[in-house]
Structures are given as C-alpha cells and as structure tokens.
Design an enzyme around this catalytic site. Structure first.
Site, PDB file in Angstrom:
ATOM      1  N   ASP A  91      81.364  21.093  89.623  1.00  0.00           N
ATOM      2  CA  ASP A  91      81.686  20.070  88.541  1.00  0.00           C
ATOM      3  C   ASP A  91      83.197  20.376  88.274  1.00  0.00           C
ATOM      4  OD1 ASP A  91      81.748  17.800  87.204  1.00  0.00           O
ATOM      5  OD2 ASP A  91      81.049  18.683  85.396  1.00  0.00           O
ATOM      6  N   THR A 112      78.201  19.268  72.913  1.00  0.00           N
ATOM      7  CA  THR A 112      79.485  19.104  72.416  1.00  0.00           C
ATOM      8  C   THR A 112      80.194  20.277  71.753  1.00  0.00           C
ATOM      9  OG1 THR A 112      78.656  17.069  71.055  1.00  0.00           O
ATOM     10  CG2 THR A 112      80.527  17.879  70.185  1.00  0.00           C
TER      11      THR A 112
END
Length: 932
Positions: free
Chosen positions: A838, A714
């Site tokens: 990614d 996070t």
C-alpha cells in the site's frame, strides 16, 4: 682596388668565424654542466678535458670548423638551471633540452645563437616567459618551447623572428592575449599555442600568414566569434582550435573563405548556432571535427558533395530537430567514397535508421550513432561495410534482430548495440568476427541460447550480454577465451553450473552472472582467476561451500548473497587487503565469524540471513558463540564425550519439561479468545501501554488531535507524560472487518525490522476500553512535517496544517531515494522479504529534515519464498486491495502480493511527485491515465 676590398672583407669574416675557438665551446659547456644536477646517473661524465669535445655525450660538431653545432640532451633526467654560457655556442644549429627537469628561466643569451634553427625546451619546469634576446635570432627556423611551464604572456617582440617557420609554445602556462605582431611572421607555416590559458579574440593580423599550413589553438580560453581573419588563409590545410573555449556562431561564409582547407578541428569549444551551409563548399576538405560544442539544427546533406571527405565528427552537440528526417545526411554521404569516420553520437537525432548506411564507403572504419533517439532496425546488409572496425549504435530505440550479415564484418573490433530494444537470437555468425575485442549486447531483449561460436573470438576482452532473456547454459567454449577481462551475463535465465574451466580465465577482472538460475557447487578452479577484482554471483541457486579463493588477493568486491551456500566463512578473507565489499547474506553459512582484518568493518561486510552464524563484532548483531572450541582443541576425548552426554541429557530433560508445561498451558488457555494471540507479538516491544494512558494523552481521543485517518483507523497526536514525548497513536476501528488482521500484520512486519527510512513502531496496546470493547492501538514516532501527500496537494489541506512552501526538485529527489531505500531493504535485505502492498504519498511521512519515512504496514505481507515469479501469502488468503490508482493491476485480478506490486506503486508515486497529479485526478479517464 675592388679585389683588395673583397679580400679584406673575407679576412674579417674569417676572423669573426674563428674569434671563438672550440676552447670557447668547451668552457661554455663546462660552465653549463656546473649548474646541472645529474642525479645518480652521472650521464655527463664524459664532459671533461680527457675526452675530445666532439665525443662528449649529446655533442655533435661541424665537419669544417669542428665547432659545436648540435646539443641534444633530450630525456636525460637532468635538473638545475640553464646557464647563460649556452649563448657562447655561436655555431649551434640545434638545441634540444626537452623532457628534463630544468627550472628557472630561459637565459636571454640564447638570443646570441643567430645560426639556431631548432630549439626544443619542452617537458621541463621553466617558469618565465620568452627572453627578449631571443628575438635577435633572425635566422631562427624553428622555435619550440612545447610543454614547459612558462608563466607569462606571449610578448609582442616575438614578431621580430621574421625567418621563423615553426612556432610551438604548446603546453605551458602562457596567459594574456595573442599579440598583433604575430602577423609579421610571414614565413610561418606551423604555429601551436595548445593547452595554455590565452584569452581574448584572435587578432585579425593573423590573416597575413599566407604560408600557414597548420594552426593549433586548442585548450585555451579564446572567446568571441570565429575570426574572419582565418577565413583568408587560403593556403591553410590544417586548423585545430579544439578546446579553446571559443564562443559565438560560425560564420555562414566560412566555406567561401577557406577553399583550400583540408583539416578543420574546432572541437571542445562553445560554438553555437547551426552548421554553416557553406562548409561543404570546401572541395579539398578531408577532416571535419566539430565535436563537443553547442551546435544546433540539422547536418547539411550537402556534405555528400565533398569528394575527398574522410572524417566527419559532430559528436556531443545538440544537433537534430527531434523529429523524423534528421538522418537524411547519412544517405547523402554514400557519395563520399573515401569516408573512413562518421561520428554523430550524443546528439538529438531522431528517425528510423536508413538502410542507406549499408551503402556507405567500403573504407568506413568507424561509425557511431550512439546516444540519440534513432528508431527502426539495423539494416540487413550492414555486412557490406567490410572495413568497419567500430560500430556504435547503443543507447537508442532500435528494434528487431541483429542481422546475420554482421558476421561479414571480419575486421570489426568493437560492436556496441547495448541499451536498445533489439530482440531475437544472437546470430551464430558473430563468431566469424575473430578480431572482436569489445562486444556489448546488454539491456536488450535477446533470447535463446548464447552462441557457441563466440568461443572463436579469441581476442575478446570485454563480453557483456546481461539484462536480456537468454536461457540455456553458459557455453564451455567461452571459458577458453583467455584474453577476457570482463564477463557479464547477469539478469538472464541461464541455468546449469558454473563450469570448472572458469579457472582458465586468468586475466578475468570482472565476473558477473548474478540474477540467473545457476546451481551446483562453485568450482574450486575459481581461485585460479588471479586477476579477479569484482565477483558478482548473487541471486542464483549455488550451494556447497565457498571454494578456495585465497589466491585472489586483489579482489575488491565479492557478492555471493541470495544463494544456498553453506559451510563456514574462510578466515583468510579477513586478510584480503583490497577488499571493499563482501556480501554473504541470505545463505546457510554457519559457525564463528572472524573478528580480525576486514571483518572488523561492518560497513563492508554483510552477513544477515544466515541463522547459524555466530560471533563477530557486535555491529554485525549476530548471536554469541557457545564456547566449546577450547574443549575441542584438547586431546581429552573421553572428557569431551562426558560433557556432550551430560549436555544432551540436560537438554532432553529441559525439552521434556517444556513440552509438559506447554501442554498444560495450551489446555488452560483453550477456551480463551483467539485474538489474544496478539500478546505474543507484543512481547517483542520494549514497553506496553494501557488504554487509560492513551486516552489521557490524546485528551479523550479529541478530534483536535487527529492528524490522519486510514482504512482501518484514525491517527492521533499524543503526549506521553511518562516520557514527555510526542508520539502518533493509530487507533484501529475494531468494528471494521479486517482491522484485527491489519493490526497483526503491522505488528509482525515491524517488530524485527529497522531502517532509517521506516517509521519506528514504539509499542502497541491490546486492551479493553472503559465500555468493555476490544481496543487495539499502535504507537509510532511522530513525524512533524506530516505526509508527502499534504506537501504535494496543499490545496486540499486545512489552512492551519498547510505547508508554507512547495518542495524543491532536490527535496523531491531525496524523498524518492529514501522511499526506494526502504523498498530495497524490505524486498532484498530483510531476514524474510516483505511486500508493503500500500505504498502511496499519504503513507510517506516527513520528519523535521524532510527525510521520508514509510508507514502503514497494515496490508504488508511476509513472503515465504522470495521468487520473482511466484509468491505465497503467509498471513492471509485474502487478496490485497491496496489503494485505487496505486495498486498494481494484477492485484485487482486476484494476484498474490509481490515486490513487483510495490515497484508499480513506487512508479506511480514518482509520477505524482513530478507531475503534482494524483492517479485518480479527474483529468484522467478511459485509457488516459497518469501511468500511460
């Protein structure tokens, strides 16, 4: 009585004729000379009383009266002004002052030259308009002020010249509108107002010019519809309105009103609408030029009914319906036996290329269908067009092979079929076209070897066969085409060496063999290509030293990057005055880098990826050189040996001490956790930070400070109190499998790379939290405008964080360029190539100025060998999963990380930016995808 009157009249006429003697002409010319500047040439030296008048330079006299009838001073580089005394040459028939530098005005007294038939003052710097006095030249047969700098409009008094046959006011600065009085010049056959600034509509009175043969109004600012008055010029055989700036539609009855027209030039205007279907009714039509307009619709097949048609030019319009059938007119043109030129390039024509083009006129010299949407294949019988000199089919959708019959086009000088989808081998019959000058075959799928027969094309200037699938070696035969100025074979699969005969190409300006599999040493003869300006040899397997190219003093760009070249960088390169770009990166060069000349500019010199280079200016960021050079320049060899031995012993002792210390350290740390290896990576950061500091900076990792989340952790917004700076803290979820590998991958990837469009990794934290658990975090620059994802899909974002507007097209384009720049840096310009693995909008962050910064290198892989066909995973044997929708298909089948995977993801990102649809949108299913 009558006889007496006739004698009296004759006497008066003779007195009038002899009232001005040759002395009058002499004084007029001397006065003219007095206001002329001759420069250093003194070309009018014969103009003096010592020479007979009629032998003066540029002067010719009549046989009967010995008066000056011709004054021709063309191209003598004279300056000054034109004297009014020129009007006293009353017997003058021809006056030519063109191609000089006269200024000022045209004197009114020219109007006294009532016998004048030819007046040419072109290519000077005359400023004013046409003098009123000239309208008195009632016998003037030809009036030309071509290519001066006349600044006023066309005066209405010009209509007084009723005997005028030729009127040429071209290439001046005439303004305003054409006067209606032009209609008075009923004897006029040719008129030209080309290249001025005349505006408005063409007056209807021009229809009275029934003798008109040629009308040229090109390059002006005319407006309105094509004037009906011109349609009534039944004798007109030549019409040139190229570049006038006309707008409006062409009248459909155009052909009915101009039955005798032979040449029509309407190019370079703003005509719209369809081509008048009555144009082909002009049975005498030979040349039709309507290029560079805004015409739409189809090209009427009825042009095939014009028997004398020689040239048809509709280039650069918007013709075609973008559907099949746009090319039917080509079949109809087979009836035009005199056809020489067909140019319909740069339109919207679609459909299969008809085989009927092989049946066009045997007189056809120029055929251009370039830059359309034409599909199909090139007809096998294309060789029937035996007179063809230029064939342009480039930038279309053509498939299939290049027919062998092309070798029958023995007069062909240009063959341009690049940027199609052609395949097969390049036919060897192409060598029969010995007059070939330009050969463009690039950007296709040609395969096989380069035909040796190309060596017979001894007049070739430009040979471009790059971006294909050609293999084999570069034929020796090509290296004997001494006329070559451009040789481009890049992005193929060519192997072998660069032949030493390349030095015979002394006219070669551009050499491009990049991105092949060429090897061996560069030939020393490369330095004999004295005309070389651009040399692109990058992306091969060349080794050895740079050859002696000191004679290439005019070279502008040199790229030798991504090879295995070695040795030192020649110092003479610093003195190449024309050099604008030098790329020697990713090689094995060694030694000291020059600091003078071109090497003082780091923006044009690229040297990274050469581990043994040292010195240079500080902007190159190379390691400093060990200062042993002065010792080597001395003759005290014994002292040098002592120094070398001493240094060697010292290094050996330090090395031994280091090995002993290393063994002791390894033994001590033997039982520690393996994940503490992260510390070595963190050493590269300027600052480490503790868990406690991060907890305080994020208010105990409060959910109110969360700005994003990912697969392994996070991201929190944090305020570092020590620097009073807002940062982004990525806290990894250590319970998630692969989190440690992701942490290490990101540290290793980002510790040594720098780019304006990368999110900067400030530092990292490898610690234990207050509960005794492992804690890993990465601290980045904070991007205030969030991710690209939230800008593309604001409806999915909380209202408090939702962007206040949408991105403009220009902003999206700039973001795409930023991301592309990062990929280019990671794939090509890093010390070790990196695959991001990614790439997606949520990993593209935006700063205050909406400049894009690529982030999240948790899946990044260093590529030990930068090869386009195979890659090795340095950090992990696990396959790269990436993100569904963005990951390349081969990753799902266990494929290794590669730059190709990143490029695929980039393509999906571009599509999402332009369509606003995610690749996983519910709209897509089965075989219907964003990609397809």
């Amino acid at each position: 009585m009558k006889v007496f009157i006739l004698l009296a009249l004759s006497t008066l006429m003779l007195l009038e004729a002899y009232r001005f003697t040759d002395e009058t002409d002499r004084q007029a010319l001397l006065e003219f000379k007095s206001q002329v500047s001759e420069g250093k040439r003194d070309v009018l030296s014969s103009w003096n009383n010592s020479f007979p008048l009629c032998r003066w330079k540029g002067v010719r006299c009549g046989r009967k009266h010995k008066r000056v009838t011709l004054l021709d001073l063309n191209g003598l580089q004279l300056g000054g002004v034109i004297s009014p005394s020129i009007g006293n040459l009353s017997f003058l028939i021809s006056l030519n002052l063109s191609d000089n530098s006269f200024g000022g005005t045209i004197p009114r007294e020219v109007g006294n030259l009532f016998r004048l038939e030819h007046l040419d003052m072109s290519l000077n710097f005359l400023k004013e308009g046409i003098p009123v006095g000239i309208y008195n030249c009632s016998r003037l047969a030809e009036f030309s002020l071509f290519s001066n700098n006349l600044g006023k409009g066309v005066p209405s008094e010009i209509g007084s010249l009723r005997k005028l046959v030729v009127l040429d006011l071209g290439q001046n600065d005439l303004r305003g509108k054409l006067p209606a009085s032009l209609g008075n010049l009923t004897s006029l056959m040719e008129v030209s107002f080309t290249t001025n600034n005349i505006e408005g509509e063409i007056p209807d009175d021009i229809a009275r010019l029934t003798q008109m043969v040629a009308l040229q109004l090109s390059a002006n600012k005319f407006s309105g519809v094509f004037p009906p008055s011109i349609y009534n010029l039944s004798s007109l055989s030549f019409l040139n309105i190229f570049g006038c700036g006309f707008s409006g539609n062409l009248r459909p009855d155009f052909g009915h009103l101009l039955p005798n027209l032979e040449h029509i030039y309407m190019g370079g205007n703003y005509f719209t609408g369809a081509i008048p279907i009555t144009l082909p009714i002009i049975s005498n039509l030979q040349v039709l030029g309507m290029e560079d307009n805004n015409l739409r619709g189809s090209i009427p097949p009825s042009f095939g009914q014009v028997p004398n048609l020689q040239s048809l030019n509709f280039r650069a319009n918007q013709l075609g319906s973008r559907s099949f059938g746009d090319l039917d007119f080509l079949g109809a043109l087979t009836n035009c036996s005199q056809l020489q030129v067909v140019d319909v390039g740069e339109n919207w024509l679609r459909g299969d290329l008809p085989n009927s083009i092989a049946n066009l006129s045997r007189n056809l010299m120029y055929l251009s269908l370039q830059t359309n949407f034409i599909s199909g294949s090139i007809p096998h019988d294309i060789g029937n067009l035996i007179s063809l000199q230029s064939l342009r089919l480039n930038l279309n959708l053509l498939t299939g092979p290049l027919p062998t019959s092309v070798g029958k086009l023995l007069g062909l000088e240009e063959l341009s079929i690049h940027s199609n989808r052609l395949s097969g081998e390049i036919p060897s019959s192409i060598g029969n076209i010995t007059r070939l000058v330009y050969l463009y075959l690039s950007n296709n799928s040609f395969e096989g070897t380069i035909p040796l027969s190309l060596g017979k094309c001894s007049q070739l200037l430009d040979l471009q066969i790059g971006y294909n699938k050609l293999n084999g070696t570069i034929p020796q035969e090509i290296m004997v085409i001494r006329s070559l100025t451009t040789l481009s074979m890049s992005h193929n699969y060519l192997s072998g060496s660069l032949a030493k005969d390349v030095g015979r190409l002394q006219n070669l300006v551009r050499l491009s063999v990049s991105a092949n599999k060429l090897s061996g040493e560069l030939p020393q003869t490369l330095g004999n290509c004295f005309s070389m300006e651009f040399m692109y040899l990058q992306g091969n397997l060349f080794d050895g030293a740079i050859p002696d190219i000191k004679m290439l003093v005019g070279v502008k760009e040199v790229d030798l990057s991504n090879n295995n070249l070695s040795g030192s960088i020649p110092g003479y390169i610093a003195n190449f005055s024309s050099l604008q770009y030098l790329n020697l990166s990713i090689n094995n060069f060694e030694g000291m880098v020059p600091t003078e000349g071109k090497f003082q500019n780091s923006t044009i010199v690229l040297l990274f990826g050469n581990k043994n280079l040292c010195g240079g200016i500080k902007e190159l960021k190379l390691k400093p050189c060990i200062a042993v050079a002065p010792l080597m320049e001395t003759n005290h060899l014994s002292l040098l040996k002592k120094v070398v031995i001493g240094v060697s012993v010292g290094i050996a002792f330090l090395l031994l001490l280091f090995i002993v210390s290393l063994c002791w350290f390894i033994k001590r740390k033997k039982n520690q956790k393996t994940n503490n290896s992260a510390a070595s990576t963190l050493e590269s950061f300027h600052e480490k930070i503790s868990y406690g500091v991060l907890q305080n900076a994020t208010d105990g990792f409060s959910s109110s400070n969360i700005v994003g989340s990912g697969s392994f952790g996070t991201v929190f917004k944090a305020l570092l109190p020590t620097e009073n700076k807002i940062v982004a803290v990525k806290v990894l979820n250590m319970q998630r499998r692969g989190a440690m590998k992701s942490f290490m991958a990101e540290c290793v990837s980002l510790k040594d790379i720098k780019h304006r469009n990368l999110v900067k990794l400030l530092t990292a934290c490898a610690s234990i939290d207050f509960h005794g658990n492992e804690f890993r975090a990465l601290i980045y620059e904070f991007m205030p405008n969030g991710s690209l994802d939230m800008w593309l899909h604001p409806e999915e974002v909380e209202e408090i964080r939702r962007p206040s507007r949408t991105l403009t097209l220009l902003e999206r384009l700039n973001i795409a360029i930023d991301v592309a720049s990062v990929l280019d840096y990671l794939h090509v310009h890093c010390h070790e190539p990196i695959a991001h693995c990614d790439l997606k909008p949520s990993n593209t962050l935006l700063d205050d100025d909406l400049t894009a910064h690529v982030s999240d290198f948790g899946l990044a892989r260093l590529l030990l060998k930068f090869d386009q066909e195979s890659f090795f995973n340095q950090l992990s044997s696990a396959g790269v999963r990436g993100t569904i929708g963005y990951a390349a298909p081969e990753y799902g089948m266990g494929g290794q990380p590669s730059i190709h995977g990143d490029v695929y993801s980039f393509g999906v990102l571009l599509l999402e930016m332009l369509t606003g649809k995610r690749p996983t949108n519910e709209l897509f299913g089965d075989n219907f995808t964003l990609h397809s």
